[in-house]
Write a protein that holds these residues in place. Structure first.
Motif, mmCIF file in Angstrom:
data_model
loop_
_atom_site.group_PDB
_atom_site.id
_atom_site.type_symbol
_atom_site.label_atom_id
_atom_site.label_comp_id
_atom_site.label_asym_id
_atom_site.label_seq_id
_atom_site.Cartn_x
_atom_site.Cartn_y
_atom_site.Cartn_z
ATOM 1 N N ARG A 177 -17.275 -3.868 10.107
ATOM 2 C CA ARG A 177 -17.173 -4.187 8.672
ATOM 3 C C ARG A 177 -15.806 -4.728 8.286
ATOM 4 O O ARG A 177 -15.161 -4.230 7.359
ATOM 5 N N LEU A 178 -15.385 -5.758 8.990
ATOM 6 C CA LEU A 178 -14.144 -6.435 8.622
ATOM 7 C C LEU A 178 -14.483 -7.599 7.702
ATOM 8 O O LEU A 178 -15.629 -8.043 7.662
ATOM 9 N N LEU A 179 -13.483 -8.081 6.978
ATOM 10 C CA LEU A 179 -13.694 -9.260 6.136
ATOM 11 C C LEU A 179 -13.525 -10.490 7.024
ATOM 12 O O LEU A 179 -12.415 -10.776 7.475
ATOM 13 N N PRO A 180 -14.596 -11.225 7.287
ATOM 14 C CA PRO A 180 -14.517 -12.326 8.256
ATOM 15 C C PRO A 180 -13.545 -13.422 7.822
ATOM 16 O O PRO A 180 -13.060 -14.173 8.657
ATOM 17 N N TRP A 181 -13.293 -13.524 6.520
ATOM 18 C CA TRP A 181 -12.464 -14.616 5.990
ATOM 19 C C TRP A 181 -11.004 -14.201 5.853
ATOM 20 O O TRP A 181 -10.208 -14.918 5.251
ATOM 21 N N ARG A 182 -10.637 -13.049 6.376
ATOM 22 C CA ARG A 182 -9.239 -12.632 6.346
ATOM 23 C C ARG A 182 -8.797 -12.319 7.775
ATOM 24 O O ARG A 182 -9.589 -11.853 8.585
ATOM 25 N N SER A 183 -7.520 -12.565 8.037
ATOM 26 C CA SER A 183 -7.006 -12.316 9.386
ATOM 27 C C SER A 183 -6.975 -10.816 9.664
ATOM 28 O O SER A 183 -7.155 -9.993 8.763
ATOM 29 N N VAL A 184 -6.751 -10.471 10.917
ATOM 30 C CA VAL A 184 -6.664 -9.073 11.321
ATOM 31 C C VAL A 184 -5.647 -8.326 10.459
ATOM 32 O O VAL A 184 -5.934 -7.275 9.875
ATOM 33 N N GLU A 185 -4.462 -8.913 10.362
ATOM 34 C CA GLU A 185 -3.414 -8.241 9.593
ATOM 35 C C GLU A 185 -3.791 -8.110 8.112
ATOM 36 O O GLU A 185 -3.592 -7.061 7.500
ATOM 37 N N GLU A 186 -4.358 -9.178 7.554
ATOM 38 C CA GLU A 186 -4.757 -9.121 6.140
ATOM 39 C C GLU A 186 -5.833 -8.065 5.923
ATOM 40 O O GLU A 186 -5.816 -7.333 4.925
ATOM 41 N N ASN A 187 -6.770 -7.955 6.866
ATOM 42 C CA ASN A 187 -7.808 -6.941 6.748
ATOM 43 C C ASN A 187 -7.202 -5.553 6.591
ATOM 44 O O ASN A 187 -7.658 -4.753 5.780
ATOM 45 N N VAL A 188 -6.175 -5.285 7.375
ATOM 46 C CA VAL A 188 -5.550 -3.966 7.310
ATOM 47 C C VAL A 188 -4.746 -3.827 6.019
ATOM 48 O O VAL A 188 -4.828 -2.821 5.317
ATOM 49 N N ARG A 189 -3.998 -4.864 5.680
ATOM 50 C CA ARG A 189 -3.133 -4.783 4.490
ATOM 51 C C ARG A 189 -3.926 -4.682 3.193
ATOM 52 O O ARG A 189 -3.508 -4.019 2.251
ATOM 53 N N ILE A 190 -5.059 -5.349 3.140
ATOM 54 C CA ILE A 190 -5.860 -5.316 1.921
ATOM 55 C C ILE A 190 -6.381 -3.903 1.669
ATOM 56 O O ILE A 190 -6.403 -3.426 0.537
ATOM 57 N N ALA A 191 -6.780 -3.217 2.738
ATOM 58 C CA ALA A 191 -7.279 -1.850 2.565
ATOM 59 C C ALA A 191 -6.134 -0.870 2.328
ATOM 60 O O ALA A 191 -6.318 0.152 1.676
ATOM 61 N N ALA A 192 -4.960 -1.203 2.870
ATOM 62 C CA ALA A 192 -3.825 -0.284 2.785
ATOM 63 C C ALA A 192 -2.607 -1.001 2.238
ATOM 64 O O ALA A 192 -1.641 -1.255 2.958
ATOM 65 N N PRO A 193 -2.622 -1.350 0.942
ATOM 66 C CA PRO A 193 -1.522 -2.156 0.396
ATOM 67 C C PRO A 193 -0.175 -1.430 0.427
ATOM 68 O O PRO A 193 0.863 -2.072 0.323
ATOM 69 N N LEU A 194 -0.212 -0.101 0.566
ATOM 70 C CA LEU A 194 1.043 0.650 0.523
ATOM 71 C C LEU A 194 1.702 0.812 1.889
ATOM 72 O O LEU A 194 2.843 1.245 1.986
ATOM 73 N N ALA A 195 0.952 0.487 2.949
ATOM 74 C CA ALA A 195 1.510 0.678 4.293
ATOM 75 C C ALA A 195 2.675 -0.278 4.525
ATOM 76 O O ALA A 195 2.584 -1.463 4.224
ATOM 77 N N ASP A 196 3.800 0.243 5.064
ATOM 78 C CA ASP A 196 4.941 -0.650 5.302
ATOM 79 C C ASP A 196 4.864 -1.264 6.697
ATOM 80 O O ASP A 196 4.040 -0.881 7.525
ATOM 81 N N GLU A 197 5.754 -2.227 6.907
ATOM 82 C CA GLU A 197 5.722 -3.007 8.145
ATOM 83 C C GLU A 197 5.900 -2.117 9.379
ATOM 84 O O GLU A 197 5.210 -2.285 10.387
ATOM 85 N N ALA A 198 6.803 -1.137 9.300
ATOM 86 C CA ALA A 198 7.061 -0.262 10.453
ATOM 87 C C ALA A 198 5.793 0.480 10.851
ATOM 88 O O ALA A 198 5.430 0.567 12.029
ATOM 89 N N LYS A 199 5.109 0.969 9.836
ATOM 90 C CA LYS A 199 3.876 1.722 10.054
ATOM 91 C C LYS A 199 2.813 0.837 10.729
ATOM 92 O O LYS A 199 2.154 1.234 11.688
ATOM 93 N N LEU A 200 2.675 -0.388 10.190
ATOM 94 C CA LEU A 200 1.681 -1.304 10.752
ATOM 95 C C LEU A 200 2.024 -1.679 12.186
ATOM 96 O O LEU A 200 1.162 -1.708 13.058
ATOM 97 N N SER A 201 3.313 -1.944 12.430
ATOM 98 C CA SER A 201 3.741 -2.292 13.782
ATOM 99 C C SER A 201 3.371 -1.192 14.753
ATOM 100 O O SER A 201 2.836 -1.443 15.835
ATOM 101 N N ALA A 202 3.665 0.036 14.356
ATOM 102 C CA ALA A 202 3.374 1.165 15.234
ATOM 103 C C ALA A 202 1.876 1.237 15.528
ATOM 104 O O ALA A 202 1.450 1.423 16.677
ATOM 105 N N LEU A 203 1.069 1.050 14.468
ATOM 106 C CA LEU A 203 -0.393 1.104 14.642
ATOM 107 C C LEU A 203 -0.883 0.000 15.572
ATOM 108 O O LEU A 203 -1.649 0.244 16.505
ATOM 109 N N PHE A 204 -0.427 -1.224 15.304
ATOM 110 C CA PHE A 204 -0.861 -2.361 16.126
ATOM 111 C C PHE A 204 -0.413 -2.172 17.569
ATOM 112 O O PHE A 204 -1.080 -2.601 18.502
ATOM 113 N N ASP A 205 0.730 -1.501 17.714
ATOM 114 C CA ASP A 205 1.242 -1.230 19.044
ATOM 115 C C ASP A 205 0.312 -0.276 19.802
ATOM 116 O O ASP A 205 -0.133 -0.569 20.917
ATOM 117 N N ILE A 206 0.021 0.854 19.179
ATOM 118 C CA ILE A 206 -0.829 1.854 19.836
ATOM 119 C C ILE A 206 -2.209 1.271 20.140
ATOM 120 O O ILE A 206 -2.780 1.509 21.208
#
Ligand SMILES: Nc1ncnc2c1ncn2[C@@H]1O[C@H](COP(=O)(O)OP(=O)(O)O)[C@@H](O)[C@H]1O
Ligand SMILES: [Mg+2]
Lengths: 242, 245
Positions: free
Chosen positions: A80-109
């Motif tokens: 259930r991803l938004l096909p018209w948004r990139s991977v990163e946008e999909n995550v950011r749209i659902a979690a607008p408050l998440a900061d870059e460090a947090k996202l980096s760590a997640l994408f890393d794991i």
């Protein structure tokens, strides 16, 4: 923080107008920091139950109480991803408050670093699942719901993703509810295994696992599994049907 | 290149046609071009084209906005669909001429009447298309947006509008061509300026070069807008789709 579930009945009406029971009677409670695993055969009503717990379906008999303002992270059975948004946008749209460090760590794991700018249509199922996981964790949920996150992946990939999920779950205290039909996954990830009957779903057994997750190697997992099988009814052939 | 070729072919057919039909009925391309340049020099051409374009823009925007809102509502809410449907069928089948004449009778020969009449003609097709789009919205993504507590604006922008965009593009495309056709009729019947008005004047004077000069300038503007505005916009909307080989 605590999730209390007492669903006495859930019915669906078919197109022909006849009713059929999907959930027969399920009640359990989960505390924060606990990973509950629902194990049951395909079609027994697991996804239906998760939709009720997430507040997406109010048409049932019984009571569900979860913390009022609990943030929910939901990994649906399909990504259930938004096909018209990139991977990163999909995550950011659902979690607008998440900061870059947090996202980096997640994408890393989750090994998504190279795919930030890809569109979901360009991803394999395994990668799409990872994005759905990243999205669910990025919201820093109080209540995490995972609906068969490892289904239809090959064994090696499933094992890797399972370890990644274990790492993420370990890193945050929340109510976690995982659904699977694979006993192995249940035993490796859960603190409690709740066995469900075929449709309409009832609880067959509610079994705690006391060995900490991090110390469960292959031998311990096998032992716990055997122990669970024994405690249910001592008949391994019947359990194979689960 | 093929476009240039087809334009050259058009000119050739026109020229040959004018040789056969005679200069009075079908003036040759240079004759029309001379009038066009004269009208452009005096500023009249741009004034009338501008007036028409302004009406098109206003009526189109009005009809698309209203049509999208009503169509979305009818696609999502059963009661709205039931209430709106008879009106929709009526408007869909009402001849443009009737709407324009009634608008002028009731609201006077005013700008508001003209723009409203054009918009009303385009409205029902926009509603029908957007209703279809709203009905096809993915319930699974809707649940996702709900579970993740997406604010309404964010949901509209990232979940709903991208799904509606092919329908919006289709409504815009068919709607625009409808508006191009109707605006001239509305101008002919009740406005003191615009391409439609000029064509009416040329018709009364039987000034065929003038008539063709305005018609062709108008057609050129339509072509330019379609290729420079509408087509790139459509391409942008489908950017995320895996390209066909
Ligand atoms: N919207 C629905 N309408 C009617 N029947 C449904 C609907 N959703 C699920 N069901 C039925 O309910 C049963 C349980 O479905 P589900 O909860 O998806 O099972 P699973 O345990 O595999 O996740 C299935 O038999 C399915 O056909
Ligand atoms: Mg399911």
């Amino acid at each position: 923080m605590r999730l209390e579930v007492d669903i006495t009945s859930k019915k669906f009406e078919s197109a022909a107008g006849e009713q059929h029971d999907v959930i027969g009677g399920v009640s359990f409670a989960l505390d924060a920091g606990e990973v509950g695993v629902l194990v049951g055969p395909s079609g027994c009503g697991k996804s239906t139950m998760l939709r009720i717990l997430a507040g997406l379906d109010h048409d049932f008999q019984g009571r569900v109480s979860r913390p009022v303002s609990a943030r929910i992270g939901f990994v649906f059975q399909e990504p259930r991803l938004l096909p018209w948004r990139s991977v990163e946008e999909n995550v950011r749209i659902a979690a607008p408050l998440a900061d870059e460090a947090k996202l980096s760590a997640l994408f890393d794991i989750l090994e998504l670093k190279a795919h930030r700018n890809h569109f979901p249509g360009e991803l394999s199922l395994g990668l799409a699942r990872r994005v759905a996981l990243a999205r669910a964790f990025a919201v820093e949920p109080d209540f995490l719901i995972l609906d068969e996150p490892l289904a239809s992946l090959d064994v090696a990939l499933a094992a890797r993703l399972r370890d990644e999920i274990a790492t993420l779950v370990e890193g945050r205290s929340m109510i976690t509810l995982l659904v699977t039909h694979d006993m192995d996954d249940a035993v490796r990830l859960g603190d409690r295994v709740i066995l469900l009957s075929p449709r309409p779903a009832r609880i067959l057994a509610d079994l705690p696992i006391r060995t900490p997750r991090s110390t469960r190697g292959d031998a311990e997992t096998a032992a716990i599994k055997a122990d669970i099988m024994r405690r249910i009814n001592g008949d391994p052939t019947k359990q194979a049907a689960l | 290149m093929p476009r240039l070729l087809s334009f050259a072919l058009f000119l050739a057919v026109w020229w040959i046609g004018s040789l056969f039909a005679g200069d009075v009925k079908l003036p040759s391309p240079p004759a029309v071009l001379t009038v066009m340049i004269a009208e452009a020099r005096s500023g009249d051409l741009f004034f009338h084209l501008g007036a028409t374009l302004a009406r098109v823009t206003l009526a189109f925007t009005l009809a698309m906005t209203l049509g999208a809102a009503i169509g979305y509502l009818m696609g999502r809410v059963r009661l709205a669909d039931r209430l709106g449907d008879p009106w929709l069928i009526l408007l869909l089948n009402l001849p443009a001429l009737v709407v324009i004449v009634l608008a002028y009778i009731w609201a006077g020969l005013t700008e508001v009447a003209a723009i409203a009449a054009i918009a009303i003609n385009k409205l029902p097709t926009a509603v029908v298309t957007l209703r279809e789009g709203a009905r096809a919205l993915d319930a699974a993504l809707d649940e996702m947006a709900t579970v993740f507590a997406m604010p309404p604006w964010s949901k509209l922008r990232h979940v709903v509008l991208p799904q509606l965009s092919p329908y919006i593009a289709a409504a815009a495309r068919s709607g625009l061509s409808l508006v191009w056709k109707i605006v001239l009729v509305a101008e002919l019947l009740g406005r003191p300026n615009g391409v439609g008005f000029e064509i009416g004047v040329a018709f009364q004077l039987f000034d065929i070069p003038l008539l063709l000069a305005y018609s062709l300038s108008f057609a050129a503007v339509v072509l330019v807008i379609e290729t420079l505005l509408v087509q790139p916009f459509e391409a942008r909307l489908s950017r995320w789709r895996p390209r066909a080989a």
